[in-house]
Design an enzyme around this catalytic site. Structure first.
Site, PDB file in Angstrom:
ATOM      1  CB  SER A   1     -14.604  -6.711  71.020  1.00  0.00           C
ATOM      2  OG  SER A   1     -13.796  -5.597  71.337  1.00  0.00           O
TER       3      SER A   1
ATOM      4  CE  LYS B   1      -9.887  -5.297  68.400  1.00  0.00           C
ATOM      5  NZ  LYS B   1      -9.457  -6.580  68.963  1.00  0.00           N
TER       6      LYS B   1
ATOM      7  CG  ASP C   1      -6.039 -10.842  69.780  1.00  0.00           C
ATOM      8  OD1 ASP C   1      -6.356  -9.721  70.218  1.00  0.00           O
ATOM      9  OD2 ASP C   1      -5.006 -11.429  70.145  1.00  0.00           O
TER      10      ASP C   1
ATOM     11  N   GLY D   1      -6.158   2.510  68.106  1.00  0.00           N
ATOM     12  CA  GLY D   1      -4.940   1.712  68.172  1.00  0.00           C
ATOM     13  C   GLY D   1      -3.795   2.387  67.444  1.00  0.00           C
TER      14      GLY D   1
ATOM     15  NE  ARG E   1     -10.605  -5.308  64.139  1.00  0.00           N
ATOM     16  CZ  ARG E   1      -9.681  -4.384  64.398  1.00  0.00           C
ATOM     17  NH1 ARG E   1      -9.739  -3.189  63.839  1.00  0.00           N
ATOM     18  NH2 ARG E   1      -8.701  -4.637  65.237  1.00  0.00           N
TER      19      ARG E   1
END
Length: 191
Positions: free
Chosen positions: A7, A12, A65, A150, A179
């Site tokens: 990433s 992230k 993802d 996000g 996540r």
């Protein structure tokens, strides 16, 4: 163990490094161009990123993802979550589009959604490890909180206490997030 981060998203990178505590994480090579994420699924996009970074860096690569699936929008934005408002969309633009798409849905119980993450490690010998994480929730009527990134300001997890992910500390969020769940499983597979 040493893994190269696929990433380029700094938020992230920090989150994944926290989740894979004890594993040495190497930054994504700056000379590697952007990896086109044109897969039809989260797995395909995670794999594209991990494969590109692994081949470029000649080291095992970790990628993920994530998609937000909103039931009232037939699973959209899904695999296009980061690009919901366009290829160069910002988080606030994506949130604005999402809230506009849900503007006619006035009951919180009808704004159900889930975050889904596919986490993947690609080794130089072609082996792969994959882990999935899902968290159910609802979409808030307006953004709230300053943490996360996000869609975190509008996602209220069912497993939480009524706050959005953006209102939680990193530790609180990682303990119940998509996540967090995917990378906890990936860490277990790596050990």
């Amino acid at each position: 163990m040493r893994l190269v981060m696929a990433s380029a998203n700094p938020h992230k990178v920090i989150e994944i490094a926290q989740l894979l505590d004890g594993i040495e994480i190497v930054a994504r090579p700056s000379m590697l161009g952007e990896v086109v994420e044109d897969g039809a699924t989260l797995y395909e996009n995670a794999r594209l990123k991990a494969l590109a970074v692994c081949e470029f860096a000649k080291l095992a690569a970790v990628a993920d993802d994530t998609g937000l699936e909103v039931d009232a929008l037939d699973g959209a934005p899904g695999v296009r979550s980061a690009r919901y408002s366009g290829d160069e969309a910002t988080d606030p633009e994506n949130i604005a589009r999402l809230l506009e798409a849900l503007s006619s849905i006035e009951m919180a119980g009808e704004r159900t959604a889930r975050f889904r993450t596919v986490a993947l490690v690609r080794f130089c010998d072609g082996r792969e490890l994959r882990a999935d994480g899902v968290v159910e929730g609802t979409i808030a009527f307006a953004p709230s909180g300053s943490g996360g990134f996000g869609y975190d300001p509008v996602f209220i997890p069912v497993d939480g206490d009524g706050r959005t992910f953006a209102e939680m500390s990193d530790v609180e969020k990682n303990s119940i997030s998509h996540r967090g769940r995917a990378f906890a499983e990936l860490a277990r597979l790596l050990s």
